[in-house]
Scaffold this active site. Structure first.
Site, PDB file in Angstrom:
ATOM      1  N   LYS A  49      -7.382  -1.909  -9.302  1.00  0.00           N
ATOM      2  CA  LYS A  49      -7.964  -2.559  -8.118  1.00  0.00           C
ATOM      3  C   LYS A  49      -9.257  -1.849  -7.712  1.00  0.00           C
ATOM      4  CE  LYS A  49      -6.849  -3.942  -3.363  1.00  0.00           C
ATOM      5  NZ  LYS A  49      -7.719  -3.131  -2.507  1.00  0.00           N
ATOM      6  N   THR A  95      -5.647   1.900  -7.142  1.00  0.00           N
ATOM      7  CA  THR A  95      -6.931   1.585  -6.507  1.00  0.00           C
ATOM      8  C   THR A  95      -7.938   2.655  -6.891  1.00  0.00           C
ATOM      9  OG1 THR A  95      -5.883   0.418  -4.689  1.00  0.00           O
ATOM     10  CG2 THR A  95      -8.094   1.269  -4.277  1.00  0.00           C
ATOM     11  N   SER A 128       0.838  -1.210   0.000  1.00  0.00           N
ATOM     12  CA  SER A 128       0.000   0.000   0.000  1.00  0.00           C
ATOM     13  C   SER A 128       0.865   1.249   0.000  1.00  0.00           C
ATOM     14  CB  SER A 128      -0.878   0.007   1.248  1.00  0.00           C
ATOM     15  OG  SER A 128      -1.437   1.292   1.436  1.00  0.00           O
ATOM     16  N   HIS A 184     -12.996  -3.526  -1.773  1.00  0.00           N
ATOM     17  CA  HIS A 184     -12.190  -2.995  -0.674  1.00  0.00           C
ATOM     18  C   HIS A 184     -12.558  -3.679   0.655  1.00  0.00           C
ATOM     19  CE1 HIS A 184      -9.420   0.580  -0.697  1.00  0.00           C
ATOM     20  NE2 HIS A 184      -9.425   0.347   0.600  1.00  0.00           N
ATOM     21  N   TYR A 205      -2.729   5.078  -4.326  1.00  0.00           N
ATOM     22  CA  TYR A 205      -3.908   5.940  -4.316  1.00  0.00           C
ATOM     23  C   TYR A 205      -3.470   7.224  -5.021  1.00  0.00           C
ATOM     24  CZ  TYR A 205      -6.256   3.232  -0.614  1.00  0.00           C
ATOM     25  OH  TYR A 205      -6.894   2.261   0.116  1.00  0.00           O
TER      26      TYR A 205
HETATM   27  C1  FMN Z   1      -7.046  -2.279   7.473  1.00  0.00           C
HETATM   28  C2  FMN Z   1      -7.179  -2.258   5.984  1.00  0.00           C
HETATM   29  C3  FMN Z   1      -6.478  -1.320   5.254  1.00  0.00           C
HETATM   30  C4  FMN Z   1      -6.566  -1.315   3.851  1.00  0.00           C
HETATM   31  N1  FMN Z   1      -5.807  -0.431   3.129  1.00  0.00           N
HETATM   32  C5  FMN Z   1      -5.827  -0.476   1.779  1.00  0.00           C
HETATM   33  C6  FMN Z   1      -4.932   0.323   1.006  1.00  0.00           C
HETATM   34  O1  FMN Z   1      -4.109   1.065   1.531  1.00  0.00           O
HETATM   35  N2  FMN Z   1      -5.027   0.230  -0.345  1.00  0.00           N
HETATM   36  C7  FMN Z   1      -5.935  -0.591  -0.976  1.00  0.00           C
HETATM   37  O2  FMN Z   1      -5.977  -0.642  -2.208  1.00  0.00           O
HETATM   38  N3  FMN Z   1      -6.751  -1.392  -0.261  1.00  0.00           N
HETATM   39  C8  FMN Z   1      -6.716  -1.366   1.088  1.00  0.00           C
HETATM   40  N4  FMN Z   1      -7.514  -2.201   1.801  1.00  0.00           N
HETATM   41  C9  FMN Z   1      -8.358  -3.178   1.103  1.00  0.00           C
HETATM   42  C10 FMN Z   1      -7.581  -4.486   0.917  1.00  0.00           C
HETATM   43  O3  FMN Z   1      -6.503  -4.317   0.032  1.00  0.00           O
HETATM   44  C11 FMN Z   1      -8.489  -5.591   0.341  1.00  0.00           C
HETATM   45  O4  FMN Z   1      -9.126  -5.132  -0.827  1.00  0.00           O
HETATM   46  C12 FMN Z   1      -9.544  -6.077   1.349  1.00  0.00           C
HETATM   47  O5  FMN Z   1      -9.028  -6.069   2.655  1.00  0.00           O
HETATM   48  C13 FMN Z   1     -10.006  -7.483   0.965  1.00  0.00           C
HETATM   49  O6  FMN Z   1     -10.986  -7.957   1.817  1.00  0.00           O
HETATM   50  P1  FMN Z   1     -10.667  -8.912   3.083  1.00  0.00           P
HETATM   51  O7  FMN Z   1     -10.084  -8.019   4.125  1.00  0.00           O
HETATM   52  O8  FMN Z   1     -12.016  -9.407   3.440  1.00  0.00           O
HETATM   53  O9  FMN Z   1      -9.677  -9.955   2.629  1.00  0.00           O
HETATM   54  C14 FMN Z   1      -7.422  -2.237   3.188  1.00  0.00           C
HETATM   55  C15 FMN Z   1      -8.121  -3.181   3.950  1.00  0.00           C
HETATM   56  C16 FMN Z   1      -7.991  -3.212   5.327  1.00  0.00           C
HETATM   57  C17 FMN Z   1      -8.729  -4.279   6.093  1.00  0.00           C
END
Ligand code: FMN
Length: 364
Positions: A215, A161, A112, A239, A135
């Site tokens: 994404k 994303t 990230s 997400h 981002y």
């Molecule tokens: C705490 C947290 C922070 C996240 N930060 C980002 C991020 O910085 N960039 C991004 O593209 N997705 C982010 N996501 C989404 C994850 O990349 C992913 O799409 C998502 O967690 C998938 O679902 P799951 O947690 O049920 O496996 C984040 C998710 C969580 C739980």
């Protein structure tokens, strides 16, 4: 933050429980929470839970292959550690700790852009397959600079994303005035994110050669538009239910996107993938690779890099068990003919994949 050396974890729910014990209420809620009513988050689970697996018997399953491939790179499991912002709040070393685990186990890590340490330091921590996720929070010159840095640091691919055009309302965080998320809507850089559009994506693709993943794709038409621009990876995601509330589950939208893309790009999917059976279902529905977000958070909070490796070992064991009991010898053999729609047997929720666990919920 207390990341004890990993005790012996024998099941995934033990890792979830250790993560809960190690994290404050605030950081736990930041990890597990979704947007508003958390309906999308629950639908991610419901979409997977309403698929049943079929079983064939009397096959020789004495050897089972759980490996996969992404952009020509072999992976020990068809899995990437999904990008998680502020990963450093879960364990020392943040992104570098996750990268070390990815390298040790043999999967891909997507870093990230809002996590510490720098993309260069993370790249130097492991020789795993790596993708840098951005981002878009500034102008084209800034984006070009980030691509230049990612290429120089040796990233195999880049990801943008696109499902955070407005910052969502995560009420667990808002209720506690948790600074990581609740006040971000006031930041100027989010205006760039809200205005990033197809023209700017076309400009990106015409300027940069590095393979690109988009994404946050949830619709066939958007996937097709990505293909027209030459995008190499379609990352189907909502997400983890943290952005648009009342969306569909990822596994519900996946098959139509797979059919429309028809092998012209790599397909990654995430959202609610917490067990080996979930991974098998996603691959059977047509994904090349799954992303795991919260599982990464649980593993790293439970035991740093070793906790993530242990989480991956247990997941691999579950995949192997699942395939063997389905009567197949590799993930390449599973397809939609091995699935059936079936009624839900439990109320879907973030922790419904771990029926043995009972973690204390924060008070609001
Ligand atoms: C705490 C947290 C922070 C996240 N930060 C980002 C991020 O910085 N960039 C991004 O593209 N997705 C982010 N996501 C989404 C994850 O990349 C992913 O799409 C998502 O967690 C998938 O679902 P799951 O947690 O049920 O496996 C984040 C998710 C969580 C739980």
């Amino acid at each position: 933050m207390r990341n004890e050396p990993p005790r012996e974890f024998y099941a995934l729910h033990e890792i979830v429980r250790a993560a809960r014990n190690n994290l404050s209420h605030q950081v736990w809620d930041y990890l597990v929470g979704g947007a508003e009513t958390e309906t999308t988050l629950k639908r991610n689970r419901a979409a997977l839970d309403s698929v049943a697996l079929r079983q064939r018997v009397l096959q020789d399953v004495s050897s089972v292959d759980c490996t996969g491939e992404l952009l020509g790179r072999r992976l020990r499991l068809p899995l990437l550690l999904a990008p998680i912002g502020s990963l450093e709040s879960f364990a020392e070393g943040g992104g570098a700790t996750a990268a070390r685990a990815a390298a040790e186990f043999g999967v891909c890590h997507m870093l990230s852009s809002v996590s510490q340490p720098s993309l260069e330091e993370v790249a130097a921590s492991g020789d795993n397959m790596k993708i840098f996720q951005l981002y878009v929070r500034s102008d084209d010159a800034w984006v070009d600079d980030m691509v230049g840095r990612a290429v120089a640091a040796g990233y195999d691919a880049f990801a943008i994303t696109v499902d955070v055009m407005h910052y969502s309302r995560r009420e667990r965080d808002i209720a506690k005035r948790f600074d990581k998320t609740w006040n971000r809507r006031s930041l100027d850089d989010l205006r760039f994110q809200a205005s990033f559009d197809w023209d700017r994506l076309a400009r990106f693709k015409s300027k940069h050669d590095i393979p690109l993943f988009i994404k946050g794709i949830a619709e066939v038409d958007d996937a097709l538009r990505c293909l027209e621009l030459g995008v190499e990876g379609i990352y189907v995601s909502n997400h983890g239910g943290r952005q648009l509330d009342h969306g569909l589950g990822s596994a519900d939208v996946l098959p139509d996107i797979v059919d429309a893309v028809d092998g012209r790009a790599a397909i990654v999917v995430d959202g609610g993938i917490y067990r080996g059976t979930d991974l098998v279902k996603a691959v059977a529905l047509g994904a090349d690779v799954v992303g795991v977000g919260r599982l990464l958070g649980f593993g790293i909070a439970a035991g740093g890099s070793a906790g993530v490796v242990r989480m991956l070992e247990l997941l691999e064991d579950e995949v192997q068990t699942c395939l063997g009991l389905m009567g197949v010898t590799s993930l390449a053999e599973v397809d939609r003919s091995m699935l059936r729609q079936a009624p839900l047997v439990a109320q879907p929720g973030l922790l419904s994949a771990f029926p043995l666990i009972n973690v204390p919920e924060p008070q609001y």
